[in-house]
Scaffold this motif. Structure first.
Motif, PDB file in Angstrom:
ATOM      1  N   UNK A  30     -22.412  16.195 -19.469  1.00  0.00           N
ATOM      2  CA  UNK A  30     -22.321  16.595 -18.058  1.00  0.00           C
ATOM      3  C   UNK A  30     -21.311  15.744 -17.303  1.00  0.00           C
ATOM      4  N   UNK A  31     -20.735  16.324 -16.265  1.00  0.00           N
ATOM      5  CA  UNK A  31     -19.758  15.624 -15.438  1.00  0.00           C
ATOM      6  C   UNK A  31     -20.365  15.313 -14.079  1.00  0.00           C
ATOM      7  N   UNK A 209     -37.471   3.714 -19.484  1.00  0.00           N
ATOM      8  CA  UNK A 209     -36.125   3.480 -19.986  1.00  0.00           C
ATOM      9  C   UNK A 209     -35.253   4.715 -19.797  1.00  0.00           C
ATOM     10  N   UNK A 210     -33.952   4.472 -19.619  1.00  0.00           N
ATOM     11  CA  UNK A 210     -32.991   5.568 -19.502  1.00  0.00           C
ATOM     12  C   UNK A 210     -33.105   6.499 -20.697  1.00  0.00           C
ATOM     13  N   UNK A 211     -33.071   7.817 -20.427  1.00  0.00           N
ATOM     14  CA  UNK A 211     -33.237   8.803 -21.484  1.00  0.00           C
ATOM     15  C   UNK A 211     -32.111   9.828 -21.511  1.00  0.00           C
ATOM     16  N   UNK A 212     -31.522  10.153 -20.352  1.00  0.00           N
ATOM     17  CA  UNK A 212     -30.453  11.146 -20.334  1.00  0.00           C
ATOM     18  C   UNK A 212     -30.332  11.820 -18.990  1.00  0.00           C
ATOM     19  N   UNK A 213     -29.783  13.012 -18.990  1.00  0.00           N
ATOM     20  CA  UNK A 213     -29.560  13.789 -17.773  1.00  0.00           C
ATOM     21  C   UNK A 213     -29.956  15.233 -18.024  1.00  0.00           C
ATOM     22  N   UNK A 214     -30.627  15.857 -17.054  1.00  0.00           N
ATOM     23  CA  UNK A 214     -30.962  17.273 -17.139  1.00  0.00           C
ATOM     24  C   UNK A 214     -30.240  18.015 -16.016  1.00  0.00           C
ATOM     25  N   UNK A 215     -29.681  19.180 -16.350  1.00  0.00           N
ATOM     26  CA  UNK A 215     -28.930  19.988 -15.385  1.00  0.00           C
ATOM     27  C   UNK A 215     -29.580  21.366 -15.301  1.00  0.00           C
ATOM     28  N   UNK A 236     -26.237   5.468 -16.927  1.00  0.00           N
ATOM     29  CA  UNK A 236     -25.312   4.509 -16.321  1.00  0.00           C
ATOM     30  C   UNK A 236     -24.026   5.187 -15.858  1.00  0.00           C
ATOM     31  N   UNK A 237     -23.559   6.184 -16.601  1.00  0.00           N
ATOM     32  CA  UNK A 237     -22.367   6.930 -16.219  1.00  0.00           C
ATOM     33  C   UNK A 237     -22.556   7.562 -14.835  1.00  0.00           C
ATOM     34  N   UNK A 238     -23.790   8.008 -14.551  1.00  0.00           N
ATOM     35  CA  UNK A 238     -24.085   8.606 -13.256  1.00  0.00           C
ATOM     36  C   UNK A 238     -24.407   7.555 -12.188  1.00  0.00           C
TER      37      UNK A 238
END
Length: 246
Positions: A30-31, A209-215, A236-238
């Motif tokens: 994702x961006x 803990x960080x797991x990811x991103x959902x869109x 972290x990217x986000x």
């Protein structure tokens, strides 16, 4: 790729989703909208940029050849000039113009698939995101049923399997993902011009803990598409921390 670009929806016997082997597939990511955000005082530019981003990342990346994808992203999303795009790709300006023309023609064919999406700022879109988040944080499959459309699809990298239809989506989520109340925490953001959330999952020591991103793809009749990107680095990217408070 996304899982839906590899094969049709999974309709076999009940089992956990099957992941691809490490390095087997180059997965789409994702961006963050913040990377290409136009001036906040220009609402019209915001809407146009989101629409361009959705068309490029939601639709075209699964339907265009690799060179046309690259040209489209560089020209339409990142706003490089024709000459700059040609230099980056090691080709001619004529080839860039031709590739962009073909990509735009293909997008015109795909546009009806995306035109019904609600803007992330639409109150209906935010309500759907909030309900989706609440369903996970409460482990509430019934609330998910209210959020998803009957024809909703669900896919998650790095898993090859994806699901079509609300019944299949909820069966997989309820059986293998939701867990117990408090296992998940999500924080709203935007990605690909759509409502999104960074995702945290509680580990064996009780830390989130960080797991990811959902869109999400929100429409006037519910969420039509859910994509979960299972990669902790994306949090972290986000711009969010790796660990959050309980």
């Amino acid at each position: 790729m996304l899982p839906s670009g590899l094969a049709g929806p999974y309709d076999g016997p009940d089992r956990p989703p099957s992941p691809a082997s490490p390095g087997e597939v180059a997965w789409l990511e994702p961006l963050p909208d913040a990377w290409i955000a136009p001036p906040a005082d220009d609402p019209a530019a915001v809407v146009v940029d989101r629409e361009s981003l959705r068309l490029a990342l939601l639709a075209s990346l699964q339907h265009l050849p690799a060179r046309q994808r690259a040209i489209l992203i560089l020209r339409e999303v990142l706003a490089f000039s024709t000459a700059e795009t040609a230099e980056i790709l090691g080709t001619t300006t004529a080839a860039v113009k031709s590739g962009l023309q073909r990509a735009r023609a293909r997008l015109d064919e795909l546009e009806p698939e995306t035109e019904e999406l609600l803007e992330p700022t639409d109150q209906r879109a935010r309500a759907l995101l909030d309900a989706y988040v609440a369903a996970f944080e409460r482990s509430d499959a019934g609330l998910l049923e209210q959020v998803l459309r009957t024809d909703a699809t669900l896919e998650a990298t790095p898993f090859r399997d994806w699901q079509a239809g609300r019944t299949m989506c909820i069966q997989v989520l309820d059986t293998y993902v939701l867990g117990a109340p408090g296992d998940w925490r999500m924080i709203a953001t935007t990605a690909n011009g759509q409502p999104a959330a960074v995702v945290y999952h509680r580990d064996a020591d009780g830390a989130l803990q960080a797991d990811g991103v959902v869109v999400l793809a929100p429409t006037a009749t519910g969420v039509s598409h859910v994509i979960k990107f299972h990669d902790p680095v994306l949090v972290a990217v986000f711009g969010f921390p790796d660990v959050v408070a309980h």
